[in-house]
Each structure stands twice: as C-alpha cells, then as structure tokens.
Design a protein around this motif. Structure first.
Motif, mmCIF file in Angstrom:
data_model
loop_
_atom_site.group_PDB
_atom_site.id
_atom_site.type_symbol
_atom_site.label_atom_id
_atom_site.label_comp_id
_atom_site.label_asym_id
_atom_site.label_seq_id
_atom_site.Cartn_x
_atom_site.Cartn_y
_atom_site.Cartn_z
ATOM 1 N N MET A 52 29.818 -59.130 50.782
ATOM 2 C CA MET A 52 29.426 -58.027 51.642
ATOM 3 C C MET A 52 30.091 -56.837 51.337
ATOM 4 S SD MET A 52 27.305 -58.272 54.394
ATOM 5 C CE MET A 52 26.586 -57.275 55.483
ATOM 6 N N ILE A 53 31.286 -56.920 51.197
ATOM 7 C CA ILE A 53 32.062 -55.511 50.988
ATOM 8 C C ILE A 53 31.489 -54.894 49.751
ATOM 9 C CG2 ILE A 53 34.167 -54.713 50.300
ATOM 10 C CD1 ILE A 53 35.457 -56.554 52.399
ATOM 11 N N LYS A 54 31.334 -55.792 48.753
ATOM 12 C CA LYS A 54 30.499 -55.129 47.581
ATOM 13 C C LYS A 54 29.262 -54.597 47.658
ATOM 14 C CE LYS A 54 30.024 -57.262 42.745
ATOM 15 N NZ LYS A 54 29.752 -58.397 42.043
ATOM 16 N N ARG A 55 28.531 -55.201 48.633
ATOM 17 C CA ARG A 55 27.034 -54.701 48.866
ATOM 18 C C ARG A 55 27.265 -53.141 49.435
ATOM 19 N NH1 ARG A 55 22.393 -58.031 49.165
ATOM 20 N NH2 ARG A 55 21.290 -56.356 49.423
ATOM 21 N N PHE A 56 28.251 -53.126 50.506
ATOM 22 C CA PHE A 56 28.605 -52.261 51.221
ATOM 23 C C PHE A 56 28.908 -50.927 50.319
ATOM 24 C CE2 PHE A 56 31.373 -49.409 53.999
ATOM 25 C CZ PHE A 56 30.573 -49.260 55.102
ATOM 26 N N SER A 57 30.029 -51.264 49.571
ATOM 27 C CA SER A 57 30.322 -49.876 48.462
ATOM 28 C C SER A 57 29.223 -49.649 47.816
ATOM 29 C CB SER A 57 31.508 -50.475 47.797
ATOM 30 O OG SER A 57 31.394 -51.801 47.487
ATOM 31 N N PHE A 58 28.185 -50.532 47.220
ATOM 32 C CA PHE A 58 27.187 -50.361 46.317
ATOM 33 C C PHE A 58 26.305 -49.342 47.147
ATOM 34 C CE2 PHE A 58 23.279 -51.524 44.481
ATOM 35 C CZ PHE A 58 23.074 -50.988 43.197
ATOM 36 N N LYS A 59 25.964 -49.715 48.265
ATOM 37 C CA LYS A 59 25.038 -48.953 49.168
ATOM 38 C C LYS A 59 25.560 -47.547 49.380
ATOM 39 C CE LYS A 59 21.872 -51.619 51.137
ATOM 40 N NZ LYS A 59 20.481 -51.450 51.427
ATOM 41 N N LEU A 60 26.890 -47.539 49.478
ATOM 42 C CA LEU A 60 27.528 -46.106 49.644
ATOM 43 C C LEU A 60 27.284 -45.072 48.443
ATOM 44 C CD1 LEU A 60 30.743 -46.692 52.013
ATOM 45 C CD2 LEU A 60 28.540 -45.756 52.653
ATOM 46 N N ILE A 61 27.857 -45.857 47.291
ATOM 47 C CA ILE A 61 27.669 -45.286 46.231
ATOM 48 C C ILE A 61 26.127 -44.660 45.951
ATOM 49 C CG2 ILE A 61 27.829 -45.520 43.561
ATOM 50 C CD1 ILE A 61 30.304 -47.240 44.069
ATOM 51 N N LYS A 62 25.211 -45.511 46.214
ATOM 52 C CA LYS A 62 23.781 -45.137 45.857
ATOM 53 C C LYS A 62 23.408 -43.853 46.871
ATOM 54 C CE LYS A 62 20.121 -47.700 46.010
ATOM 55 N NZ LYS A 62 19.354 -48.958 46.647
ATOM 56 N N MET A 63 24.037 -43.873 47.776
ATOM 57 C CA MET A 63 23.719 -42.388 48.525
ATOM 58 C C MET A 63 24.370 -41.383 48.117
ATOM 59 S SD MET A 63 25.307 -43.101 52.498
ATOM 60 C CE MET A 63 26.829 -42.365 52.176
ATOM 61 N N LEU A 64 25.146 -41.405 47.140
ATOM 62 C CA LEU A 64 25.708 -40.044 46.649
ATOM 63 C C LEU A 64 24.733 -39.181 45.804
ATOM 64 C CD1 LEU A 64 29.351 -41.222 45.424
ATOM 65 C CD2 LEU A 64 28.610 -39.915 47.274
ATOM 66 N N PRO A 65 23.803 -39.486 45.140
ATOM 67 C CA PRO A 65 22.862 -38.584 44.545
ATOM 68 C C PRO A 65 22.197 -37.769 45.574
ATOM 69 C CG PRO A 65 22.865 -40.568 43.472
ATOM 70 C CD PRO A 65 23.715 -40.875 44.401
ATOM 71 N N THR A 66 21.684 -38.591 46.742
ATOM 72 C CA THR A 66 21.041 -37.877 47.643
ATOM 73 C C THR A 66 21.703 -36.896 48.153
ATOM 74 O OG1 THR A 66 20.020 -40.251 48.039
ATOM 75 C CG2 THR A 66 19.643 -38.588 49.840
ATOM 76 N N LEU A 67 23.103 -37.259 48.819
ATOM 77 C CA LEU A 67 23.970 -36.231 49.405
ATOM 78 C C LEU A 67 24.204 -34.965 48.499
ATOM 79 C CD1 LEU A 67 26.775 -38.482 50.920
ATOM 80 C CD2 LEU A 67 24.739 -37.481 51.820
ATOM 81 N N PHE A 68 24.381 -35.125 47.106
ATOM 82 C CA PHE A 68 24.313 -34.222 46.401
ATOM 83 C C PHE A 68 23.034 -33.183 46.396
ATOM 84 C CE2 PHE A 68 23.689 -32.319 42.056
ATOM 85 C CZ PHE A 68 24.984 -31.827 42.024
ATOM 86 N N GLY A 69 21.829 -33.882 46.346
ATOM 87 C CA GLY A 69 20.626 -33.218 46.337
ATOM 88 C C GLY A 69 20.529 -32.451 47.742
ATOM 89 N N ILE A 70 21.075 -32.969 48.747
ATOM 90 C CA ILE A 70 20.969 -32.025 50.004
ATOM 91 C C ILE A 70 21.916 -31.072 49.895
ATOM 92 C CG2 ILE A 70 21.567 -32.148 52.550
ATOM 93 C CD1 ILE A 70 20.993 -35.427 52.631
ATOM 94 N N CYS A 71 23.133 -31.156 49.277
ATOM 95 C CA CYS A 71 23.797 -30.121 49.239
ATOM 96 C C CYS A 71 23.153 -28.820 48.333
ATOM 97 C CB CYS A 71 25.202 -30.418 48.481
ATOM 98 S SG CYS A 71 26.195 -31.352 49.498
ATOM 99 N N LEU A 72 22.765 -29.336 47.318
ATOM 100 C CA LEU A 72 21.879 -28.332 46.358
ATOM 101 C C LEU A 72 20.771 -27.847 46.865
ATOM 102 C CD1 LEU A 72 22.113 -27.570 43.323
ATOM 103 C CD2 LEU A 72 20.120 -29.204 42.830
ATOM 104 N N LEU A 73 19.995 -28.345 47.709
ATOM 105 C CA LEU A 73 18.799 -27.794 48.401
ATOM 106 C C LEU A 73 19.330 -26.788 49.487
ATOM 107 C CD1 LEU A 73 15.841 -28.294 48.626
ATOM 108 C CD2 LEU A 73 16.242 -29.599 50.912
ATOM 109 N N ALA A 74 20.506 -27.208 50.243
ATOM 110 C CA ALA A 74 21.166 -26.228 51.370
ATOM 111 C C ALA A 74 21.686 -24.804 50.671
ATOM 112 C CB ALA A 74 22.268 -27.047 52.082
ATOM 113 N N PHE A 75 22.404 -25.014 49.239
ATOM 114 C CA PHE A 75 22.780 -23.999 48.519
ATOM 115 C C PHE A 75 21.829 -22.997 48.145
ATOM 116 C CE2 PHE A 75 23.654 -22.574 44.278
ATOM 117 C CZ PHE A 75 24.653 -21.842 44.674
#
Lengths: 272, 341
Positions: free
Chosen positions: B1-24
């Motif tokens: 469960m914890i492994k999945r949890f962290s995997f999901k969180l890491i998968k989210m990073l590119p999206t967050l980066f994209g949001i920052c780039l768009l906002a910038f």
C-alpha cells in the motif's frame, strides 16, 4: 423509434433550433441591434410588434433570441470541429504508436485536464483577451482532452483485434491502418462525445459571455443578454428568464441526443 | 500500500511541473510589455525602465526566469498582486475558506439527496417514479447554473423575500475572521456574547441558496450514477443469495447493495471536483460570494497577471492532489483492485 424516445426528442429540439437559426431574419420583425428608445423594457405580449418585449435599450428580445440561436449553434459547431480534429489526431497518434509519443501527448493532456474547464478557458482568455472568437478558441482547447482520451482508449482496444493484425501482415502503412481501418471503427464513441461536446461548448461560451469574458455587446449572445438583464431582475423578470430558457433547451436537446446515441450504439447499456 | 502510495505521488510530479510551466508561460504570452503595463505610459525614463526590468527579473533569459520562478514557488513566493500589492498567496488563502465552505455544503447537499434518490430510482426501475426522477436529473444536468441562480434569486429573494441576495453575512453584524468559515466564526464566544445566535443564522441564510445552486448539477450526476451503479450491483449473485436467504428488502438494498454500489461514486466525486470549481466561479459571481472564483474573474478583468498566475497554479495543484487522494480512497474502498497492477 418508440424505443429511442430521448434521442427523438433531442433531435426534435435541435431541429427546431436549427430552423429558427436559419430563418431568423425572416421570422424576426426587427434587427437584433436596432434601438427603439420609445419602447424601453416592455414586458412580453404588451406591445404589438414586440412579441416578447424589449430590453433596457429598447431592442426587440425575440429578434435577439433568434439571432442568438445562430451564434450559439455556430459556436457549438466551430468549437466541436476544432477540438474534434485536434483531439482525435492526438488520440489516434498516442493510442496507435504508444511509447514516447504517448507519454508526451498524455502528459500535456493530463496538465490540461487538471484545470477546471472554465478556469482553463479563463486562463486562455486572459492571454488572448475577451471576445467571442477568443472564447471559442479557449473552449475548443478545453475540449481537446475529452476527445483525445476517448479516441486513445478506443484505438488501444481496436489494435488488439484480428483485422488490425491482418492489415499489418498484408503490409499496409501506418497511415492507412489508422485512418482507413481503425478510425471508422471508433466513430461511435466519437459521435457521442461530439454531441455532448456541443452542449458543453454552448454552455461554456454562454458562461464566459455571462462573466463578461466572452462575446461582447452588442452581439445578441444569450450569455450577455442574461448578464445585461441582471439589474432588471425585479422589474422585468422576462429579460432574465427568456435567454436562459433558450440555453437550457439547447443543452437539453444535445444532452438527450448524446445519451440517446450512446444507447443506440451500445444497446447493452440500454437495459437499465 | 505504501509502495503504491509513493508511486502514485511520484507519477503526479510531471503533471505538477507542467502546471507550473503553464502558469509561468501565461504572463510571458500576454501581448504587450509587462514593464510598460506596470509603469504606465507616461513619466518614466529609460533608467527607471531598466531598473524595473531587472527588479522583475525580466532581463534574464527565459529558462533562468523559469528557474527563479520555481525557486520562488519552493519558498512559497507566488508574487504580489499588481492591484493591491499584497502577496498572491495571502489573497488566495484569505478567500479560500469561503469557497470551501460553499463547495462542501453544496457537495453534502448533493450527496445526501442524490444517493437516496438514485437508490429509489434503481429499486423502482422502469416505473413512473424512475422516469420522473431521471427526467428531473437530466433537466438538472442541462441547467446553466448562472441562469438557475438568477431564477432562484428571482423566486426566493425577490418574490418571497426569504433569502438574502449576496454576501456571506448581514452587514448588521461584525465577525472577526478566525477560521474563515463563517458557520464556525459566528459561533465564537465574543460574537455570541454580542449578538447571540443571530449572526450564525444569518450566515446559514446566506449560504443556503448559493449552495443549492452549486449543488444542482452534482446532485443530478450523483443521482444518475447511483442509479446505474445500484442496478449493476442488484444483478449480482450475492444479491440473489441474500434474497434466497430471505433477507428483508431494506437490508438487501442498504446493507448488501448500496455499500458496493457506492464504490464507483467515490471516483465520480473526484471527477466532479473540477466541475465544482467551475460551479464556484459562476455561483460566486452571481451571489457576490467573496471566494476564489469571484477573485479570479475579478483578476482577469483587472489584468492582474500575478494573481491569475498564482490562482491558476494553486487551483490546478489542488485538483491534481485531491484526484490522487480520491484514487487512493478508491483502492482503499475496493480491495478487489489492490492485487493487480
């Protein structure tokens, strides 16, 4: 046809609106933007010649609503055309080739999807500036992800079917396989999404007009008519009710049609 | 469960980066010179211009500007509003509770009404009750809420005079902001000592109509989804078993069926979040509700680009985060999905 009551009703509503839009200049008795200063804020059925009354500037509401249907249907058609073309192309590429192409395309789509639709449209408009064309552009961009996702997942299903293998082994080019073999097979979900996309597009552009970020006065757009009427909500409620009623019925028509088409293409879902 | 949890969180990073780039990029894509916009047309010399440009960091190459921007974000610096001069983060978070209060009330309203109605429609499948409920749901789904809000104002506020038209609290009362949630703040000791419970009821009165407007579309969606999800579960074998065992229908519907039918509803609530924020933008504009939706629209009208940028960034990030949480809640609620990748 009794089986598809919703679909028929939806088609009927849309058909009526299309007729009204086409024959707007013939049906309406006035120019939508001519101002009659002697007839300000007349209630419906009060004055001959102004069947549904006039607004705060003395413009004939019926004529404005009729010409507004032209704008709304045109908005729906252009927005769907743009997002359908872009979204489908991206979805075909990403679903068929997978790999890096897929990662990049879906990465961009995920970013677009993380913004609430109106917010993304507002963001685009803050760059392009307010106006009907810009609002349409913004809403079209917002609509792309829906098409991409649907097309992508359908393509991935079709790729596993035998006819695809047959096409590949007979040496067909990727372009031919994508457009001549796979594309016709994914049309059903695409048509459903396009129909629902119409209602989304019309709603969003009207909402932007209402917020003052879409079409600008004096265009007879339903969203602007609503926001213009807000100060007169107490004295002339019909100025508020009528344009909203038009938006509501157009949306209802397209939603009924979309749901109906979904049942039509996939009767297994209908049971319920 | 914890492994999945962290995997999901890491998968989210590119999206967050994209949001920052768009906002910038938003601010950089705006036509015209931002320095000129800030300084105004008149009364500035080339020296002032150059100074301002350096101060804003606009003299650096684009990738360095992005680096500076990200560095600022890491330190919680979202820039300052051009109009008010206060920090964007402050502007956002001072309004955020108002939006949360409204959205939560709307969502609770939609869930408490939508789920029972959906169950009712499913149990009475293909009966007049089902048809009527589903027709209303379709109508609700097609409702342009900015119009719906005006209609309700027309009826409840103008005709019946029952509810106020705008704001969160009657101007007669003064409440020191504490949590930002009006329903909590009006229960502070000082407020009750001053005016009793009157401010609390005033806050409720102000909340009802906007929450109802905002909850209408979610209500329609939830009712439809509950219905179809219930119908699916009611066809399953374990329901037949329960019936064969002679369980009463109340137990079958609520204990056996509804519990399982609710699982997909979790996902729907997550997907609805974006819709809720769209709803907030429109509802807040209609009811002059001082939340982030109204603030964003106002910022666009004022061409307050740092505010637009910061607001979009925060909302996008929140939506991504909450969607991930919903994904996890889905896994938690549905153990059948946990095993496979």
């Amino acid at each position: 046809m009794i089986k598809y009551r919703g679909l028929s009703l939806g088609l009927f509503i849309i058909f009526i609106f299309v007729l009204l839009a086409i024959f707007a200049p013939i049906i309406s008795s006035h120019d939508p933007s001519s101002i009659y200063t002697d007839f300000l804020r007349i209630s419906p059925f009060q004055e001959k010649g102004f069947l549904l009354g006039t607004d705060d500037l003395g413009r004939d509401i019926l004529s404005r609503l009729l010409f507004g249907s032209r704008i709304s249907l045109l908005v729906g058609a252009s927005v769907v055309a743009i997002s359908l073309t872009c979204g489908t192309t991206l979805g075909l590429l990403s679903g068929y080739f997978r790999g890096t192409v897929d990662t990049i395309i879906m990465g961009v789509i995920d970013v677009l999807m993380s913004f609430p639709s109106i917010l993304l449209a507002i963001l685009v408009i803050s760059i392009l500036g307010p106006g009907l064309n810009n609002a349409m552009m913004a809403v079209a961009i917002v609509g792309i992800p829906n098409f991409t996702r649907i097309v992508r997942s359908s393509v991935m299903v079709e790729k596993n079917k035998d006819y695809h293998l047959a096409a590949v082994s007979s040496g067909a080019s990727s372009g031919r396989i994508i457009f001549k073999e796979i594309f016709p097979n994914i049309l059903a979900p695409l048509i459903v999404q396009a129909t629902l996309g119409f209602s989304e597009a019309i709603l969003s552009v009207a909402a932007l007009g209402f917020l003052g970020l879409g079409a600008q006065p004096p265009l007879p757009e339903w969203g602007i008519m609503l926001s213009d009427a807000r100060p007169f909500i107490e004295s002339n409620p019909s100025m508020v009710t009528l344009p909203g009623l038009c938006i509501f019925f157009v949306l209802l028509g397209f939603n009924l049609m979309g749901d109906g088409l979904r049942d039509y293409f996939d009767p297994k879902l209908k049971r319920r | 469960m914890i492994k999945r949890f962290s995997f999901k969180l890491i998968k989210m990073l590119p999206t967050l980066f994209g949001i920052c780039l768009l906002a910038f990029l938003v601010v950089r894509l705006v036509p015209g010179d931002p320095v000129m916009t800030l300084l105004g047309e008149r009364g500035n010399s080339p020296e002032v211009y150059a100074l301002m440009k350096t101060k804003l960091g606009l003299d650096l190459p684009l990738h360095q500007q992005f680096f500076v921007y990200i560095k600022g974000l890491m330190q919680g610096d979202l820039g300052k509003s051009i109009i008010t001069g206060t920090s964007v983060a402050e502007e956002f978070f001072s309004r955020f509770p108002a939006t949360i209060e409204l959205s939560l009330t709307a969502l609770i309203f939609a869930l408490t009404l939508g789920i029972p109605l959906g169950v009712l429609a499913a149990v009475k499948r293909n009966s007049p009750v089902d048809y009527i409920l589903m027709s209303i749901s379709l109508a609700g789904y097609s409702m342009p809420i900015f119009w719906w809000g005006l209609l309700l104002i027309l009826f409840f506020s103008v005709h019946l005079g029952l509810t106020p038209v705008s704001g969160r609290l009657s101007v007669a009362y003064f409440v020191e902001p504490w949590t930002g949630f009006m329903l909590i703040d009006t229960l502070q000791r000082e407020v009750i000592a001053e005016d009793g419970l009157a401010p609390f009821f005033s806050a409720i009165k102000h909340l009802i109509l906007p929450a109802f407007v905002m909850g209408t579309i979610p209500l329609a969606i939830i009712a439809r989804m509950t219905r179809s999800s219930m119908l699916e579960v009611l066809d399953e074998d374990f329901i037949k078993t329960a019936k064969a065992k002679g369980q009463n229908s109340f137990n079958i519907i609520f204990k056996h069926a509804l519990k399982n039918a609710l699982i997909p509803i979790i996902t729907i609530i997550g997907l609805m979040l974006g819709g809720l924020i769209t709803g907030a933008i429109l509802t807040e504009t209609i009811f002059s509700w001082p939340g982030i939706g109204k603030w964003i629209v106002h910022s666009v009208n004022q061409r307050d680009y740092p505010s637009i940028q910061g607001g979009v960034l925060l909302i996008g990030t929140l939506v991504v985060l909450i969607n991930r949480l919903v994904d996890l809640a889905y896994l938690w609620a549905n153990p059948r999905l946990r095993g496979d990748k």
